[in-house]
Design an enzyme around this catalytic site. Structure first.
Site, PDB file in Angstrom:
ATOM      1  N   GLU A 144     -25.761 -25.416  17.041  1.00  0.00           N
ATOM      2  CA  GLU A 144     -26.377 -25.646  15.734  1.00  0.00           C
ATOM      3  C   GLU A 144     -25.332 -26.243  14.800  1.00  0.00           C
ATOM      4  O   GLU A 144     -24.825 -25.590  13.910  1.00  0.00           O
ATOM      5  CB  GLU A 144     -26.934 -24.328  15.163  1.00  0.00           C
ATOM      6  CG  GLU A 144     -27.795 -24.521  13.932  1.00  0.00           C
ATOM      7  CD  GLU A 144     -27.203 -23.950  12.645  1.00  0.00           C
ATOM      8  OE1 GLU A 144     -27.893 -24.017  11.619  1.00  0.00           O
ATOM      9  OE2 GLU A 144     -26.054 -23.459  12.651  1.00  0.00           O
ATOM     10  N   ASP A 182     -24.554 -20.459  16.226  1.00  0.00           N
ATOM     11  CA  ASP A 182     -24.635 -20.769  14.806  1.00  0.00           C
ATOM     12  C   ASP A 182     -23.357 -21.459  14.330  1.00  0.00           C
ATOM     13  O   ASP A 182     -22.247 -20.981  14.603  1.00  0.00           O
ATOM     14  CB  ASP A 182     -24.829 -19.445  14.054  1.00  0.00           C
ATOM     15  CG  ASP A 182     -25.178 -19.639  12.602  1.00  0.00           C
ATOM     16  OD1 ASP A 182     -26.352 -19.975  12.320  1.00  0.00           O
ATOM     17  OD2 ASP A 182     -24.283 -19.454  11.751  1.00  0.00           O
TER      18      ASP A 182
END
Lengths: 663, 663
Positions: A411, A382
């Site tokens: 990401e 993330d």
């Protein structure tokens, strides 16, 4: 005044490609893939050159060698296959072949009818010298050949025959004089990943939404989803963070600031009294339940991908046990995340530059290792672009040193150079801008950048039509045709793609105004999906995933080619797998609302048909067959029925007399 | 397992351009030119960055700095002017500006009406810390500002006003915190040459052809040519080798193997009993005569270029005094030059790899230095591509260490990568393929390669329509129009160009069959040129050289732009000098035989006219004026009259009320 160079070489080896940032970063391949290397190799004058590509697994003591072949204009080329996961290295070496230079001169003189007696003496000396340094098995033979060549009393024809003697040639090739060989200035590296890094279909779901009704789902409930995902043909199940969720500043439905007592909170607010990044959320079950889930996935042929978000809720044990890992405000409180004027009070970022960074970095890397030890080999990371690049380069190298087959999906929805930097320094795959590339030219330009430029050497795109963070504008209120269009584009343009389900196949098209994401977002609440809905895209997903598995052409991006079409709403592209001869041709109607027709103009070389040839195309999606001829052919696509063709080309091959049949 | 990096930086500085082969070679500029540098600069997260371009003369202890400005997409740019001849270096450094990052966050919070009390405390701490490390003149002011900012009892507006205080800002800019600055991985170099390296008109002639009738000309005779050359507007007189010419295997007229007793031989067969590369041919005169010639040239504003061919006739003193510098054949004879089956028995090449190479290389470099000491600053180097690259890199650096303003022209008619390598390693200018580029697309492609790619950073083309070695096929038997066409193209496409005279201006168009050169070539015999012939191109040369001198746009290649024309026989291009605003537009009829007309389509931005504007173009060559309008205009060129227009654009500028007049 410069000193005379003492270690100079006549040969130049330069511009070895692929090379990323002058060798600062490795290129990427998967095991079994080939690396095609080109280099500029030349020297002063007209002597004969030899060049070899050197390659080996990093740490091996001996190089493997492949001869480079000249391609014209001083460009040389060779390739090799990387046979094992891990780091490999390669470089290029070249040298002057004095005997071959001499030989070519003598042969030209013989042809011109000139005397070569003195030249043969020169050659005998060269051969004798080479013999002294040769392998023992060749030494005697070379000495003998030198004797014959230099013996003015021997028969001239016999002496000249030596110049064309294949045995002597092989002996010389085995014993090159490489004392003055030039090695390229840099040794370049390759990260070799498992095949899944190049081609993978991801399915993301929230395990807490797998319970009956609105009851909080558990890992045990989630096991039932594994059959669903495997049956639909995916390779990877990806779970949002599974750790205990913080209670302080917990977000309510639709990202509201105040959560009610029953609101489950965002899984990305990691850490509570029950534990942090190495624990599982009690409402999902125990670590043993998680292990059982992973085993079931394995039985279904699925890899489990975990989502690692390196941030803490204020309730995370790290915050209390290691306050030195966080930035403090002058009032003594821990600094929460901000992007002024926005505040994220439920998230405390780590201070990667703190004085205790050595311990912090070790602990963070150990999170990945903790889950690797439990069998996880795929991580979705993330927001890596908000942590230092140096941390990721080190952390990924450390994890891969222990678990070389680990795959990291970045990401990083950020600026292109930052996105690419993360790929260069170690991420195996990356999210992309695909979700917002809708029009033909946008798609063509983006794909050319990803597949036809240096970017292809280090960046593996992973295309997602939607995610829990992204419902693109054009899907707000959109119908089934729009979802199928985006699904086909993601699955066939990119060898890596992913679906956020069941929201996607159940056509969740309602956006929350002012955000780019879904209304009643699953990030903040438990959803009760009706997986058996008649209008589910599950059959289409299953069909596309089967086509991807059966067609190696779709398991790579490097052979993507676009073909012209006179209607700008139609996108036409092909992919090819030269090894197997597989070719797939795709036509997509990019207009979600209207039927479009047009003439596509195929590049005959790519498709392998000539201008006047008749052949059949077989739609693997709609199961229709069409008779086509030559390069220009008519297509018509109605988004209400099926917005895409996925064609196999079946050629009539004429053999011997007059038999026509399918190739 | 990799160790944690201990010297990492958050900031990334990458892809600094211009950079040749990862900094292995310098770029080139002339004194007073600017170097525009771009770099990718970025970091994780959203903090504010600062970046500076560092530059200095090589060996200077202090860097000069220019702030880089962001251009979008993480690309930063700055430029500087190189002020002195010699080597310079540059690199890029960037860092996080914590106070600017903080300031931008606080301002956004203030705008959103949020409380910033704690933020002001944070800022006060940062400001205090910066004050401690500041220059003494700023230290007190920064401490005071920190005090105000952190004083919760002070007036909030007064504290916030500090954030926009230009004095405080200047103090902070003077005292950046660069302890964690990132420096680009490499320091890159620039070779700065005198202006003549960028823009020069060369005139080559054989001094031995300047005597009356067929008598061997001398340096004293050649002095008379200096006025001729200077009057025609050239910058450099270039003499083929002036050294004693060997007698062994001397070539006769038209490269025949047997020279008669009166044949003068090729000046490239260097060395005889009278001396070698540091002597002058007795028939040309003495070294004192040569010095007098150089002085006369200087008085005429001309540089003298010598031709250095590092090879020996068998009679060269080196051959007898230093047989160890040459390759020996098994029969004890010195190896002559060969390109089998061709033999060049009048030439012995040096063995650059011989055991005595240290002494050989020193002696060869000393040849250049010998002539430098006599005032020569321009060398045309014969066939450098048949000598080792390492020799040239060292030799040129050595000569330039003593005589930094020396210019080396490489005569390497060879493969492109070898040609470019020689430029990279030190040659200031190079001969090119121009002589064989005739058609429009060939010329456009070649010029784009030379001016729009990385090549422009290290390779300065010098265009020659003909040389003593080259009479291109298309000039065999060609008329005046053809010669003018080639002259215009050479002089205006390339800022460096040269003429082999008087053969060129006297339209010597007779080739020797089987060779690519002139019949009765001046290389092997003395010519008696009639310089006053009515049809001489001398007036056209004079005109073109004057135009080149008067128009800075023509003194550079980097602003060359091609414009479309519907007739492929017409080539249209412009050059611009942004500093002075000078723009020159050229149209050339490439067909030597036929009148051509067509519509040219000007790129309005380059030319500075808009779509509907009326303006006048003034032909500097033919002295005509035409009224043009907008971008599309008609031209017609007859090679029998004048195959080219060289236009100045005279715009009507509307000022104040309604006065129209020329700008």
């Amino acid at each position: 005044m410069p000193d005379q160079p003492d270690d100079w070489r006549r040969v130049v080896v330069s511009r070895v490609r692929p090379e990323v940032e002058a060798g600062r970063f490795p290129i990427k391949r998967v095991v079994g893939e080939s690396v095609e290397v080109v280099a500029d190799v030349f020297l002063d004058g007209h002597d004969v050159l030899r060049a070899v590509l050197l390659h080996r697994p990093l740490g091996a003591s001996r190089w493997s060698e492949v001869a480079l072949e000249p391609q014209g204009n001083d460009r040389w080329q060779a390739s090799f296959v990387v046979g094992s996961i891990g780091r490999h290295e390669y470089t290029v070496e070249a040298w002057v072949d004095d005997l071959a230079s001499w030989r070519s001169g003598v042969l030209r003189k013989v042809e011109a009818g000139e005397s070569v007696e003195i030249d043969l003496q020169v050659g005998a000396d060269l051969l004798r010298e080479r013999g002294e340094a040769a392998e023992s098995r060749d030494r005697e033979a070379l000495r003998f050949a030198a004797g014959v060549l230099g013996d003015a009393d021997s028969d001239l024809q016999e002496r000249l025959a030596l110049l064309r003697d294949p045995v002597l040639r092989a002996q010389l090739d085995r014993n090159p004089d490489r004392r003055r060989a030039e090695r390229y200035a840099r040794t370049l590296q390759i990260v070799v990943d498992p095949p899944l890094a190049r081609c993978s279909a991801w399915y993301e779901f929230f395990p807490r939404s797998t319970g009956p009704g609105n009851r909080h789902g558990t890992f045990r409930d989630a096991v039932a989803m594994l059959d669903y995902v495997a049956d639909a043909g995916f390779d990877i199940v990806y779970l949002p963070p599974i750790h205990p969720i913080g209670r302080s500043h917990r977000k309510g439905p639709n990202n509201t600031l105040e959560a009610g007592p029953d609101d489950p909170g965002s899984p990305w607010a990691i850490g509570a009294a029950e534990g942090g990044h190495k624990s599982v959320h009690p409402e999902l079950g125990t670590l043993q339940d998680f292990d059982a889930f992973v085993s079931s996935a394995d039985e279904s042929g699925l890899e489990v991908a975990l989502d690692i978000a390196l941030q803490c809720s204020p309730d995370h044990p790290y915050v209390h046990e290691h306050p030195e890992w966080f930035r403090k405000r002058p009032d003594g409180s821990i600094q929460y995340a901000e992007n002024p004027p926005k505040k994220y009070q439920d998230i405390c970022p780590f201070d990667f530059e703190c004085d205790s960074r050595a311990a912090l970095w070790d602990e963070l890397a150990s999170i990945f290792e903790f889950w690797c030890e439990r069998g996880i080999r795929v991580f979705r990371v993330d927001n890596p672009h908000t942590k230092p690049f140096a941390f990721w380069e080190w952390c990924i190298a450390r994890v891969k040193a222990l678990y070389p087959a680990t795959i990291f999906l970045s990401e990083a929805f950020t600026r292109p150079k930052v996105m690419y930097r993360l790929a260069k320094l170690g991420f195996s795959q990356s999210y992309t801008y695909f979700s917002w590339r809708r029009h033909r030219q946008e798609l063509v330009d983006y794909m050319e950048e990803l597949t036809r430029t240096e970017v292809a050497e280090f960046f593996r795109p992973n295309f997602w039509p939607t995610t829990p963070d992204i419902l693109p504008d054009d899907l707000w209120g959109a119908g089934r045709g729009a979802f199928v269009t985006r699904l086909v584009l993601a699955a066939l343009l990119s060898a890596n793609y992913g679906i956020y389900g069941p929201a996607f196949e159940l056509l969740d098209n309602t956006g929350r105004p002012g955000s780019g994401e879904h209304l009643d977002n699953e990030k903040y609440q438990i959803k009760d999906w009706d997986l058996d809905r008649q209008d589910s895209l599950r059959p289409t997903m299953r069909k596309l995933n089967r086509i991807r598995r059966e067609h190696p052409a779709l398991q790579r991006n490097d052979t993507l080619r676009f073909h012209d079409c006179d209607n700008p709403s139609l996108l036409c592209f092909s992919k090819e797998d030269p090894e197997s001869g597989d070719v797939v041709l795709v036509v997509v109607n990019l207009d979600y609302h209207h039927r479009h027709s047009g003439w596509i103009d195929l590049d005959p070389e790519t498709i392998g048909v000539d201008e006047t040839e008749s052949y059949q195309v077989h739609d693997l999606l709609g199961h229709e067959r069409f008779s086509w001829c030559g390069r220009r052919n008519y297509v018509e696509l109605d988004p209400q029925v099926m917005p895409a063709h996925v064609f196999l080309i079946r050629r009539f091959v004429r053999r011997e007399q007059d038999f026509d049949y399918f190739a």
